[in-house]
Design an enzyme around this catalytic site. Sequence first.
Site, PDB file in Angstrom:
ATOM      1  N   SER A  99       7.544   3.239  -7.991  1.00 60.14           N
ATOM      2  CA  SER A  99       6.260   2.599  -8.235  1.00 60.14           C
ATOM      3  C   SER A  99       5.608   2.158  -6.917  1.00 60.14           C
ATOM      4  O   SER A  99       5.345   3.003  -6.053  1.00 60.14           O
ATOM      5  CB  SER A  99       6.453   1.432  -9.205  1.00 60.14           C
ATOM      6  OG  SER A  99       5.224   0.960  -9.702  1.00 60.14           O
ATOM      7  N   ASP A 237       4.798   7.577 -19.265  1.00 61.13           N
ATOM      8  CA  ASP A 237       4.702   6.671 -18.121  1.00 61.13           C
ATOM      9  C   ASP A 237       3.334   5.982 -18.053  1.00 61.13           C
ATOM     10  O   ASP A 237       2.378   6.390 -18.712  1.00 61.13           O
ATOM     11  CB  ASP A 237       4.919   7.475 -16.831  1.00 61.13           C
ATOM     12  CG  ASP A 237       5.567   6.667 -15.717  1.00 61.13           C
ATOM     13  OD1 ASP A 237       5.112   5.533 -15.479  1.00 61.13           O
ATOM     14  OD2 ASP A 237       6.505   7.177 -15.089  1.00 61.13           O
ATOM     15  N   HIS A 264       7.804   4.172 -17.514  1.00 65.63           N
ATOM     16  CA  HIS A 264       7.786   3.864 -16.093  1.00 65.63           C
ATOM     17  C   HIS A 264       9.193   3.591 -15.550  1.00 65.63           C
ATOM     18  O   HIS A 264       9.455   3.841 -14.374  1.00 65.63           O
ATOM     19  CB  HIS A 264       6.892   2.640 -15.873  1.00 65.63           C
ATOM     20  CG  HIS A 264       6.417   2.465 -14.474  1.00 65.63           C
ATOM     21  ND1 HIS A 264       5.687   3.425 -13.797  1.00 65.63           N
ATOM     22  CD2 HIS A 264       6.561   1.430 -13.599  1.00 65.63           C
ATOM     23  CE1 HIS A 264       5.397   2.993 -12.592  1.00 65.63           C
ATOM     24  NE2 HIS A 264       5.919   1.791 -12.437  1.00 65.63           N
TER      25      HIS A 264
END
Length: 283
Positions: A99, A237, A264
């Site tokens: 991320s 996601d 995610h």
Amino acid sequence: MKEGYIEGAKGRLWYSVYGEDRKGTPLLVVHGGPGFLSMPQVLSDLADERPVYFYDQLGCGKSDKAKDMDDYSVEYYTKELDDVIEGLELSEVILFGHSWGAGLVCSHMLENKPEGVKALILSSPYLSTPIWEEDMKKLVSKLPEPMVEIIRKAESDHEYGEDYFGVMMEFYKRHMYTHTPFPGYLMEAIGAINQELYGVMWGPSDLELTGKLRSFDLSPRLGEITVPVLLICGDRDEMDVRTLRDFQMAMSKGQMAVIPDAGHMNHLEKPDIFKAVVRDFLD
């Protein structure tokens, strides 16, 4: 597992290492956030072949907090990653970023131009604020209208109450960790987020970006990254799979994988598939 501290420019930085004596090229894991912390689950399993290092960024987890909130910035964290690699004496390394951590890894590659980084693994990568916001807006628009209205009102009034966080939990169940219930270790990590740091870098909520990352956009420069890159996301996601494809196509040595039935946190949701994909790339 061995752990310790590195002296950083703004304070002590905690690190840990699994499989320190293994012979493979070390893997250094850069956590997401901003304001999150290192999570060894799943990724530490890769220490059967190579050392796997984790560290908490300044203001996160077991590392020191900044004395001045202005110290938290993309520029500082980019330099900090360089300091961590040097402090751990990693003359050769593979960087893994999740991320925000993926954005930090790519910023490091573009600004510091390190010679010892042999490859990158970018998991659910946040590399561009405009693109990320566009993807998130599409997902929010698919929520039931009453939930969308709660989000709109909260952002308009700048008040984030119980109803708003209830909607966010529903969003997380759809796109962050899609298998309920959330494991205890993930809930503990979410509860330990440094909210002040998150607010400075990101903003008051996941869906309202007003912080220093407001102008963050590496997408025009991804072609400058010439090492092999593996990009991974879940098929549910927070980022669009087509966005990942665009990132891959921008890189001369990019590969991509989409983890099925995952969001995610796909490495935690589908660990066996995730590890198989990563091991294949590392091989």
